[in-house]
Design a protein around this motif. Structure first.
Motif, mmCIF file in Angstrom:
data_model
loop_
_atom_site.group_PDB
_atom_site.id
_atom_site.type_symbol
_atom_site.label_atom_id
_atom_site.label_comp_id
_atom_site.label_asym_id
_atom_site.label_seq_id
_atom_site.Cartn_x
_atom_site.Cartn_y
_atom_site.Cartn_z
ATOM 1 N N ALA A 1 -8.089 -0.916 10.651
ATOM 2 C CA ALA A 1 -9.322 -0.481 9.997
ATOM 3 C C ALA A 1 -9.418 1.038 9.940
ATOM 4 N N LEU B 1 -10.291 -4.115 0.283
ATOM 5 C CA LEU B 1 -9.666 -4.648 1.500
ATOM 6 C C LEU B 1 -10.640 -4.589 2.677
ATOM 7 N N LEU B 2 -11.355 -3.472 2.802
ATOM 8 C CA LEU B 2 -12.320 -3.337 3.896
ATOM 9 C C LEU B 2 -13.444 -4.359 3.758
ATOM 10 N N ILE C 1 -8.546 -0.090 -1.563
ATOM 11 C CA ILE C 1 -8.907 0.057 -0.146
ATOM 12 C C ILE C 1 -10.321 -0.424 0.148
ATOM 13 N N LEU D 1 -8.229 6.122 4.028
ATOM 14 C CA LEU D 1 -7.658 6.048 2.675
ATOM 15 C C LEU D 1 -8.668 5.593 1.627
ATOM 16 N N GLN D 2 -9.951 5.488 2.027
ATOM 17 C CA GLN D 2 -10.955 4.870 1.146
ATOM 18 C C GLN D 2 -11.012 5.478 -0.245
ATOM 19 N N LEU E 1 -7.253 2.302 7.106
ATOM 20 C CA LEU E 1 -7.818 2.025 5.783
ATOM 21 C C LEU E 1 -9.031 2.922 5.498
ATOM 22 N N GLU E 2 -9.842 3.184 6.527
ATOM 23 C CA GLU E 2 -11.024 4.025 6.312
ATOM 24 C C GLU E 2 -10.639 5.438 5.894
ATOM 25 N N THR F 1 -1.924 -1.117 9.237
ATOM 26 C CA THR F 1 -2.983 -1.326 8.236
ATOM 27 C C THR F 1 -4.307 -1.583 8.955
ATOM 28 N N LEU G 1 0.804 -1.214 0.000
ATOM 29 C CA LEU G 1 0.000 0.000 0.000
ATOM 30 C C LEU G 1 0.841 1.270 0.000
ATOM 31 N N ARG H 1 -12.272 -7.811 4.777
ATOM 32 C CA ARG H 1 -12.218 -8.003 6.234
ATOM 33 C C ARG H 1 -13.624 -8.175 6.827
#
Length: 879
Positions: A561, A577-578, A574, A567-568, A564-565, A559, A541, A581
């Motif tokens: 949650a 990936l969310l 991204i 970087l949505q 990542l949120e 990395t 990433l 999960r």
């Protein structure tokens, strides 16, 4: 033995834990996220450090000796959210349970307490470990003193030694103060020299060693502008140095000699963990609670008899009965024996004797023989499992004790006895052991214990009944909680059928979907890697794809949650990936979790309803918790497809109250606008948006309605400006304005909130529509944090508790109505404000009429209750 001193910055760690974790609250509605985060860190510290001495330091107040130097010190800080400040008393209770000393000193900060004790420890050549999130404490670092600093949250910690500090920040511990003097600190409102950042400050200290050195060699400083700033703000720089310097000679009333730590008693820690709802931490506490720790009382003599034949036993008078089962899950627990007690006798009946006796069965199923029990639901289910449908239960000690004070956490017979002044029986674990050591003793010891418990129920019945009547709660007990317990017992025993094949099919579908998303992610990344490995995902990433790293850990890029949120919208990888999960959690926690609790013999799930847990009176369920099945994601909602009727040609029928808590609020607040909106059948969130934003209905935007909805439900749960700001993503100032506008628009609600708090202060408790009580001893506390939590609880308990009363009454009335109508339909589940029934399709038209009718007529309010219903072949279809 070498001494090790651990010093913890209580305010700093609690603050970081609060903002690192979501706003958790336990079943009593108490916020616990800061305490939970603090506890997880504390357990790690105890395990890793094994301290011989320990102290947690707290700030004593807003004003310190530093304010004499600079009145604006820490002046820019926002007010502590009440959701955090309310947790500090709990934090102190937790430390008491761990037997860890804590201390605060008027006019001084936690840093000063830590600095003073750290220097004492260093002088005596002790190993000193300091835990904080505050870089100020780095000035204490030495060969003897390590400072462990949290990074962002609390799970990642950097260990600062002199060499690590040099490597990380290129300064020595002594230079920490000088660096802060030059660059200032926004968080503490320390001015420093404007325009001097960390990089410049470090360069100046490399060249001139100290702040004094900088000013002694001001002509040698390169850069005209920098030199001018240093000259102009010399006074600020030296004042900043004074503010940043920790006082290591503070006048403490504690010293190294009286902060010894010798460990904690497991039973004390387990007790507070259970009280706070930290179930996941219970297993981390090692060791067993010994009988000696419990402080056994001398037990009175007891004459009892073990009965091998029931031929000569008379069942004519009221009996207290216990169906003894050791395991918490009474759906699977074997019966160990029966205790029966009345005025004339005390007997123990072995399981095989009772279950083989037609006399016992006839007595149990004859409602004209009245019985006293400890837990009517457990008794009902335990005997139904043996083909005996007990009738005639007229008193339930557990429910009586729960209603008398729902804030209690222990409702076993010995604990209830102690609260009512009788100690004549041992705790179960003193007789049976617990955990891996749980075992049934020889028959005499078993019989005596069971009969003692049964006798105590018999003794306590009159006292408990008298107290309920004094509290005007006898009707609530007899007409609501008691009948409901028996209905819940039948629902638990019957269970709900689960299509195991559909769950397994979903597992495979999710597996395929996860593989598909994994392939898409690999394609976007341009290579294959382990998606569950942060070590492999991070470089992909933040190096290969060039996304901005939000935070780093010891082992590389974070990395998590929350990262990542943020970087949505930066890259299409991204959201995938969310989703990966979320679906992975659905598969592991819910699909696999449900498959594990399907009973082999019935192919059903037999959840257990908690009737005596929430202080509001709300029901919850465990094994599984059906209120937690996620339905926001369509894939989560589809899990409900596996819940099906138990017979061919039947359907599931779901009915739920619409906005019941807001309707209850309108009733008890007697707010004209709210009442009018509900009476006219208007969308309440639109009505609220109109009043708060001063616009017409056709001008309401989706965002306006969303904000109105958040504040509507927030009011019900006693939300603060901080809580609302978090849920809406707005500033606390905007959130406060929003709440103020709401209360101005609905003056009846404001008046209710003020009056209910005053009532609680006068009486010490609040009540629901049906006289359920919740005691609030902290409502008159001098401690602002305790008092503010109690005030918030006073406002929301009558609303939530009354909503709970309504749905419970609806369940009882519906159960009777189904019987009166001669229908086969039966209730299966209660989830939040929803009832789920199963019935033959032929009864559908009748259900459409009577279910809403019964639920809407459960109580009479100033506004109409509204029930929506749906039906289908699965719970998913009944939406």
């Amino acid at each position: 033995m070498s001494k090790k001193l651990v010093l913890i910055d209580g305010n700093s760690i609690a603050y970081r834990a609060f903002f690192a974790l979501p706003l958790l609250n336990n079943d009593k509605g108490v916020y616990t996220n800061a305490v939970y985060g603090f506890t997880t860190m504390l357990l790690r510290i105890l395990e890793n450090e094994k301290p011989t001495h320990m102290l947690v330091a707290f700030d004593a107040g807003k004003t310190t000796f530093r304010h004499k130097t600079f009145s604006e010190y820490k002046g820019g800080r926002q007010k502590t959210p009440p959701e955090l400040s309310e947790q500090f008393p709990l934090l102190r209770e937790l430390l008491d349970a761990f037997d860890i000393p804590y201390y605060q000193l008027e006019n001084y900060e936690a840093d000063d307490i830590i600095g003073t004790l750290a220097k004492q420890g260093e002088k005596d050549k002790w190993d000193v470990r300091v835990y904080s999130g505050d870089k100020d404490l780095l000035q204490l670092v030495s060969d003897q003193v390590e400072v462990h600093l949290t990074r962002k949250g609390i799970s990642e910690v950097d260990t600062y030694t002199p060499s690590f500090l040099q490597e990380k920040m290129e300064i020595t511990p002594e230079q920490v103060i000088h660096m802060k003097a030059l660059m200032g600190d926004n968080s503490d409102n320390i001015p420093g020299v404007p325009g001097v950042g960390q990089k410049t400050a470090v360069k100046l200290l490399k060249d001139f060693n100290t702040l004094e050195g900088v000013y002694d060699h001001l002509d040698d400083v390169s850069g005209k502008k920098l030199k001018e700033k240093l000259e102009t703000h010399k006074e600020d720089a030296f004042m900043s140095k004074e503010l940043a310097t920790i006082n290591t000679s503070s006048p403490l009333q504690v010293g190294l000699s009286n902060i010894e730590f010798t460990g904690y008693k497991e039973k004390d820690v387990l007790s507070i963990f259970k009280e706070l709802g930290f179930n996941s931490l219970v297993n981390r506490i090692e060791g067993e609670v010994s009988p000696e720790d419990e402080g056994q009382d001398e037990l009175p003599d007891l004459k009892y008899k073990i009965v091998r034949s029931l031929e000569d036993v008379s069942f004519s008078s009221v009996e207290a009965i216990i169906v003894e089962m050791l395991e918490e899950n009474y759906h699977t627990a074997p019966i160990q024996g029966f205790g029966l007690v009345n005025e004339d006798r005390k007997i123990f009946i072995p399981t095989d004797v009772a279950l083989a006796s037609e006399t016992f069965k006839q007595w149990a199923e004859d409602g004209s023989f009245k019985k006293i029990v400890h837990d009517s639901k457990q008794t009902k289910v335990g005997l139904l499992n043996q083909g005996i449908d007990m009738e005639g239960i007229e008193f339930d000690l557990l429910l009586a004790s729960y209603l008398l004070n729902p804030s209690e956490t222990l409702f076993d017979i010995p604990s209830i006895g102690k609260r009512l002044g009788v100690t004549s029986v041992l705790m179960d674990e003193e007789v049976y052991g617990k955990g891996a050591k749980l075992q049934v003793p020889e028959e005499d010891k078993l019989a005596e214990h069971v009969v003692r418990k049964t006798d105590l129920i018999f003794q306590l019945r009159d006292k408990a009944e008298e107290l309920l009547k004094e509290n005007e709660q006898w009707k609530l007990f007899k007409e609501l909680e008691m009948p409901l317990a028996l209905i819940l017992g039948e629902m638990e025993h019957h269970g709900v059928l689960v299509n195991e094949d559909r769950l397994k099919q979903m597992r495979e579908e999710l597996k395929e979907r996860l593989e598909q998303i994994e392939n898409e992610i690999h394609e976007l990344a341009g290579e294959k890697f382990n998606l569950n490995s942060p070590k492999q995902l991070g470089p992909i990433l933040f190096e290969k794809l060039g996304l901005p790293p939000i935070k780093k850990t010891k082992t590389g890029y974070s990395t998590s949650a929350d990262v990542l949120e943020q970087l949505q919208d930066k890259h299409e990888i991204i959201p995938k990936l969310l989703m990966y999960r979320q679906l992975g959690k659905l598969q592991s926690t819910y699909i696999e979790g449900l498959l594990k609790v399907i009973y082999n013999d019935t192919k059903k799930i037999h959840t257990r309803f908690n009737q005596a847990l929430a202080q509001t009176g709300r029901l919850s369920s465990i094994e599984p918790n059906l209120q937690n099945i996620p339905i926001r994601l369509e894939e989560g909602k589809k899990i409900r497809q596996a819940f099906v009727p138990s017979k061919e040609g039947w359907i599931l029928f779901a009915a739920d109250y619409s906005q019941i808590e807001l309707r209850v609020l309108a009733h008890i607040a007697t707010d004209d606008k709210l009442i009018e909106a509900f009476q006219e059948g208007m969308d309440i969130h639109t009505r609220t948006a109109m009043d708060v934003f001063h616009v017409e209905a056709d001008e309401i935007t989706d965002n306006m309605r969303r904000q109105a909805k958040a504040v509507n439900f927030g009011i019900v749960y006693g939300i603060s400006d901080y809580g609302l700001s978090q849920s809406l993503g707005i500033t606390r100032k905007e959130a406060k304005q929003f709440i103020d506008r709401y209360l101005d628009s609905f003056p009846g609600v404001r008046e209710y909130m003020d009056s209910i708090v005053q009532q609680a202060k006068q009486l010490g408790y609040v009540t629901t529509l049906m006289n359920r009580r919740r005691y609030l001893p902290e409502i008159t506390s001098r401690n602002f944090n305790l008092r503010s939590f109690a005030e918030r609880t006073a406002m929301n308990t009558p609303i939530q508790g009354s909503a709970a009363d309504v749905i419970k009454m609806a369940m009882i009335n519906l159960h009777h109505r189904l019987e009166e109508e001669g229908l086969q339909a039966r209730m299966l589940l209660q989830v939040h404000d929803e009832l789920i029934l199963e019935a033959p399709e032929s009864e559908l038209d009748v259900l459409k009429k009577i279910v809403p009718e019964v639920m809407e007529d459960a109580v009479e309010l100033k506004v109409p209750l509204k029930v929506d219903y749906a039906y289908g072949k699965t719970w998913y279809d009944a939406k």
